[in-house]
Design a protein around this motif. Structure first.
Motif, PDB file in Angstrom:
ATOM      1  N   TYR A  21       0.690  -1.235   0.054  1.00  0.00           N
ATOM      2  CA  TYR A  21      -0.041  -0.103   0.080  1.00  0.00           C
ATOM      3  C   TYR A  21       0.939   1.139   0.022  1.00  0.00           C
ATOM      4  N   PHE A  22       1.995   1.150   0.811  1.00  0.00           N
ATOM      5  CA  PHE A  22       2.749   2.474   0.930  1.00  0.00           C
ATOM      6  C   PHE A  22       3.690   2.760   0.055  1.00  0.00           C
ATOM      7  N   ASN A  23       3.947   1.768  -1.053  1.00  0.00           N
ATOM      8  CA  ASN A  23       4.542   1.889  -2.261  1.00  0.00           C
ATOM      9  C   ASN A  23       3.811   1.574  -3.403  1.00  0.00           C
ATOM     10  N   SER A  24       2.977   2.428  -3.648  1.00  0.00           N
ATOM     11  CA  SER A  24       1.940   2.131  -4.809  1.00  0.00           C
ATOM     12  C   SER A  24       1.620   3.368  -5.793  1.00  0.00           C
ATOM     13  N   SER A  25       0.909   3.291  -6.827  1.00  0.00           N
ATOM     14  CA  SER A  25       0.653   4.416  -7.572  1.00  0.00           C
ATOM     15  C   SER A  25       0.255   5.627  -6.894  1.00  0.00           C
ATOM     16  N   ASP A 105      17.188  23.739   6.176  1.00  0.00           N
ATOM     17  CA  ASP A 105      15.697  23.648   5.788  1.00  0.00           C
ATOM     18  C   ASP A 105      15.334  23.506   4.338  1.00  0.00           C
ATOM     19  N   ASP A 106      15.990  24.003   3.540  1.00  0.00           N
ATOM     20  CA  ASP A 106      15.618  24.039   2.434  1.00  0.00           C
ATOM     21  C   ASP A 106      16.270  22.681   1.670  1.00  0.00           C
ATOM     22  N   TYR A 107      17.340  22.190   2.454  1.00  0.00           N
ATOM     23  CA  TYR A 107      17.697  20.934   1.845  1.00  0.00           C
ATOM     24  C   TYR A 107      16.530  19.726   2.322  1.00  0.00           C
ATOM     25  N   LEU A 108      16.343  19.950   3.557  1.00  0.00           N
ATOM     26  CA  LEU A 108      15.396  19.074   4.037  1.00  0.00           C
ATOM     27  C   LEU A 108      13.979  18.750   3.085  1.00  0.00           C
ATOM     28  N   THR A 109      13.401  20.160   2.775  1.00  0.00           N
ATOM     29  CA  THR A 109      12.433  20.290   2.052  1.00  0.00           C
ATOM     30  C   THR A 109      12.652  19.589   0.769  1.00  0.00           C
ATOM     31  N   LYS A 110      13.604  19.589   0.147  1.00  0.00           N
ATOM     32  CA  LYS A 110      14.009  19.082  -1.098  1.00  0.00           C
ATOM     33  C   LYS A 110      14.051  17.481  -1.160  1.00  0.00           C
ATOM     34  N   ILE A 111      14.624  17.223  -0.358  1.00  0.00           N
ATOM     35  CA  ILE A 111      14.653  15.517  -0.157  1.00  0.00           C
ATOM     36  C   ILE A 111      13.473  14.872   0.496  1.00  0.00           C
ATOM     37  N   ALA A 112      12.689  15.789   1.063  1.00  0.00           N
ATOM     38  CA  ALA A 112      11.365  15.175   1.445  1.00  0.00           C
ATOM     39  C   ALA A 112      10.490  15.065   0.428  1.00  0.00           C
ATOM     40  N   MET A 113      10.555  15.748  -0.573  1.00  0.00           N
ATOM     41  CA  MET A 113       9.582  15.741  -1.707  1.00  0.00           C
ATOM     42  C   MET A 113       9.978  14.788  -2.711  1.00  0.00           C
ATOM     43  N   LYS A 114      11.303  14.242  -2.868  1.00  0.00           N
ATOM     44  CA  LYS A 114      11.907  13.469  -3.732  1.00  0.00           C
ATOM     45  C   LYS A 114      11.482  12.244  -3.598  1.00  0.00           C
ATOM     46  N   GLU A 115      10.728  11.326  -4.445  1.00  0.00           N
ATOM     47  CA  GLU A 115      10.382   9.912  -4.326  1.00  0.00           C
ATOM     48  C   GLU A 115      11.687   9.088  -4.367  1.00  0.00           C
ATOM     49  N   PHE A 116      11.779   7.901  -3.926  1.00  0.00           N
ATOM     50  CA  PHE A 116      12.757   7.047  -4.390  1.00  0.00           C
ATOM     51  C   PHE A 116      12.859   6.256  -5.620  1.00  0.00           C
ATOM     52  N   PRO A 117      13.641   6.219  -6.094  1.00  0.00           N
ATOM     53  CA  PRO A 117      13.808   5.333  -7.522  1.00  0.00           C
ATOM     54  C   PRO A 117      13.552   3.887  -7.291  1.00  0.00           C
ATOM     55  N   GLN A 118      12.710   3.191  -8.131  1.00  0.00           N
ATOM     56  CA  GLN A 118      12.557   1.623  -7.863  1.00  0.00           C
ATOM     57  C   GLN A 118      13.765   0.939  -8.217  1.00  0.00           C
ATOM     58  N   THR A 376      -6.744  -0.935  -2.351  1.00  0.00           N
ATOM     59  CA  THR A 376      -6.654  -0.576  -0.988  1.00  0.00           C
ATOM     60  C   THR A 376      -5.761   0.595  -0.631  1.00  0.00           C
ATOM     61  N   ALA A 377      -4.772   0.598  -1.276  1.00  0.00           N
ATOM     62  CA  ALA A 377      -4.156   2.072  -1.260  1.00  0.00           C
ATOM     63  C   ALA A 377      -4.939   3.164  -1.429  1.00  0.00           C
ATOM     64  N   ARG A 378      -5.566   3.043  -2.499  1.00  0.00           N
ATOM     65  CA  ARG A 378      -6.574   4.727  -2.454  1.00  0.00           C
ATOM     66  C   ARG A 378      -7.571   4.490  -1.238  1.00  0.00           C
ATOM     67  N   TYR A 379      -8.045   3.307  -0.849  1.00  0.00           N
ATOM     68  CA  TYR A 379      -8.927   3.820   0.386  1.00  0.00           C
ATOM     69  C   TYR A 379      -8.099   4.321   1.477  1.00  0.00           C
ATOM     70  N   ILE A 380      -6.924   3.736   1.741  1.00  0.00           N
ATOM     71  CA  ILE A 380      -5.809   4.490   2.903  1.00  0.00           C
ATOM     72  C   ILE A 380      -5.658   5.913   2.466  1.00  0.00           C
ATOM     73  N   HIS A 381      -5.325   6.074   1.267  1.00  0.00           N
ATOM     74  CA  HIS A 381      -5.204   7.735   0.845  1.00  0.00           C
ATOM     75  C   HIS A 381      -6.501   8.602   1.185  1.00  0.00           C
ATOM     76  N   GLY A 382      -7.408   8.020   0.954  1.00  0.00           N
ATOM     77  CA  GLY A 382      -8.694   8.690   1.460  1.00  0.00           C
ATOM     78  C   GLY A 382      -8.839   8.903   2.691  1.00  0.00           C
ATOM     79  N   THR A 383      -8.594   7.995   3.559  1.00  0.00           N
ATOM     80  CA  THR A 383      -8.371   8.057   5.332  1.00  0.00           C
ATOM     81  C   THR A 383      -7.598   9.337   5.490  1.00  0.00           C
TER      82      THR A 383
END
Length: 473
Positions: A21-25, A105-118, A376-383
């Motif tokens: 669920y946590f690694n979904s579209s 702070d700007d660096y934390l913001t940058k890496i927080a937004m970046k998704e992991f490559p699969q 199921t991931a979409r249901y959790i996203h809605g929650t």
């Protein structure tokens, strides 16, 4: 040193449902842990630490999430090129710690937004060698939530650390007890209405949980923009610290838990902030998702214990969220601050004692079985999307710890990728409670919000103890 050598081939391991669920579209949830060091980072043997200490902790740190021919996701062991996971940012030289605060702070913001490559294992480490107001140097671990929950990943992090005073001694933690649903001192006569009440609460809480996950959204307020795609917007991360001793004084006076005190303070401070930004929002419909660890535990386990097949606190994602409505603020001048602590305690205790959490787990499992993990991931996203904030907490070490002889001055963590405008995490360390606040950048004023939390703490302490809180050492 670049690669992890496998001594023998191991079978691929299935990915847990929550990991899928946590690694979904629709969901990409990660956890970022920040270690603030007392001394500069000049000679930290990063690659050897990762190869010899971090990677052996769990096979998932050396695995990709892949689909087999039947579409089932598996953890597949691979060789790890460590340099791909280590990041050392370059900032301008010769600046003051206060100036480096902004860069950090700007660096934390940058890496927080970046998704992991699969295409590689789902973790990375960032080494910031520049001094800030809080540290001589900082190490940031970012790990995908699919690897495990906060309890598991905290256990992994602690496996990389030693006590600063004596590495041969074990790291210790504040004691905490597991509440029991059985009160042997109660008579049958008293147990019957309790059982009936629990049954009613189960139906009520479960029904409300379904509605909140599907059709009922929180109001749009100063803490909830309600905009689609809020999880992709820049995140501001700030922290507040309180003396654990002061929190314990409130706890002793009110006869509640430390978590009750902290949750009540956060609820009160949040309503104060909402009222200061928009007077009408003090009574708006706002819900917090409070994290509940579903393990039966009495403390952290070693990584070896967590990965044992018969462990009662196994590695992985074992938690649930409780929907807790923020108490309304009648009038900031006349409302008793202790009402927020009492209501937090009563609501969380009632929801913990109902079976709604287990029924919600059944709903998720049924969705996964018949509709698949993406639905199921979409249901959790809605929650998550329909609520206003999420609160999670962990217990940290009592003594100062060190990373390869680099003492840690402070520790905090943040959950990333949740579709909410505000996320709050709490951890105790060295006699202090560190509250990290992640807010939608440009929508929530983090400094004003933190000031409201500090105001709430002051008022709760004075109402409970009868004196102003002593300054934190």
């Amino acid at each position: 040193m670049e690669y992890l050598e496998h001594e023998e081939e191991e079978e691929d391991q299935p990915v847990s449902p929550t990991g899928q669920y946590f690694n979904s579209s629709v969901l990409q949830i990660s956890i970022m842990s920040i270690l603030e060091l007392d001394i500069p980072i000049d000679d930290l043997p990063t690659l050897s630490l990762l190869k010899d200490v971090f990677l052996p902790i769990n096979p998932r740190f050396s695995s990709l999430m892949v689909e087999d021919k039947n579409g089932v996701k598996q953890w597949k062991r691979v060789e790890v090129k460590l340099q791909d996971h280590v990041n050392v940012p370059i900032f301008p030289d010769g600046l003051s710690p206060e100036s480096y605060d902004d860069y950090f702070d700007d660096y934390l913001t940058k890496i927080a937004m970046k998704e992991f490559p699969q295409s590689r294992p789902l973790w990375e480490i960032h080494i910031i060698k520049y001094p800030t107001s809080n540290a001589a140097g900082t190490v940031v671990f970012k790990l995908h939530h699919a690897l495990g929950d906060g309890f598991s990943l905290m256990g992994a992090l602690l496996s990389c650390l030693q006590r600063a005073d004596n590495p041969n001694l074990p790291i210790t933690f504040p004691s905490f007890k597991v509440s029991s649903n059985l009160d042997k001192g109660r008579s049958i006569i008293r147990a019957v209405p309790r059982a009936l009440s629990a049954a009613f609460n189960t139906v009520s809480d479960f029904g409300w949980s379904l509605l909140k996950s599907t059709v009922v959204e929180d109001d749009r307020t100063p803490i909830r923009s309600g905009d689609p795609g809020v999880e992709f917007r820049p995140l501001s991360i700030t922290t507040i610290s309180f003396s654990l001793d002061n929190i314990q004084k409130i706890k002793a006076k009110l006869g509640v838990t430390i978590n009750d005190v902290l949750t009540g303070i956060i609820f009160f401070g949040t309503r104060l902030y909402m009222q200061s930004m928009n007077h009408a929002s003090r009574n708006a419909n706002s819900t917090a998702l409070v994290l509940l660890n579903t393990r039966v535990i009495s403390g952290y386990k070693s990584v070896k214990e967590m990965t044992a097949s018969d462990s009662s606190s196994q590695w992985g994602n074992q938690f649930a969220f409780l929907h807790v409505t923020l108490p309304e603020l009648a009038d900031a001048k006349f409302t008793s601050p202790l009402d927020f602590v009492a209501k937090a305690q009563q609501t969380i205790q009632r929801k913990r004692n109902s079976l709604a959490v287990h029924l919600t787990g059944r709903v998720l499992e049924t969705l996964r079985k018949y509709r698949g993990p993406e639905v199921t991931a979409r249901y959790i996203h809605g929650t998550l999307k329909n609520s206003s904030m999420a609160i999670s907490n962990m217990i940290g070490p009592i003594e100062q710890v060190a990373l390869d002889n680099h003492p840690c001055r402070g520790i905090y963590f943040m959950v990333l990728g949740s579709p909410e405008s505000m996320t709050i995490s709490i951890v105790s360390y060295m006699g202090k409670v560190r509250i990290a606040v992640g807010t939608e950048k440009g929508f929530i004023d983090p400094r004003k919000f933190n000031a409201c939390i500090e105001n709430a703490f002051q008022r709760v302490f004075e109402a409970a103890v009868g004196t102003p809180p002593p300054p934190m050492s």
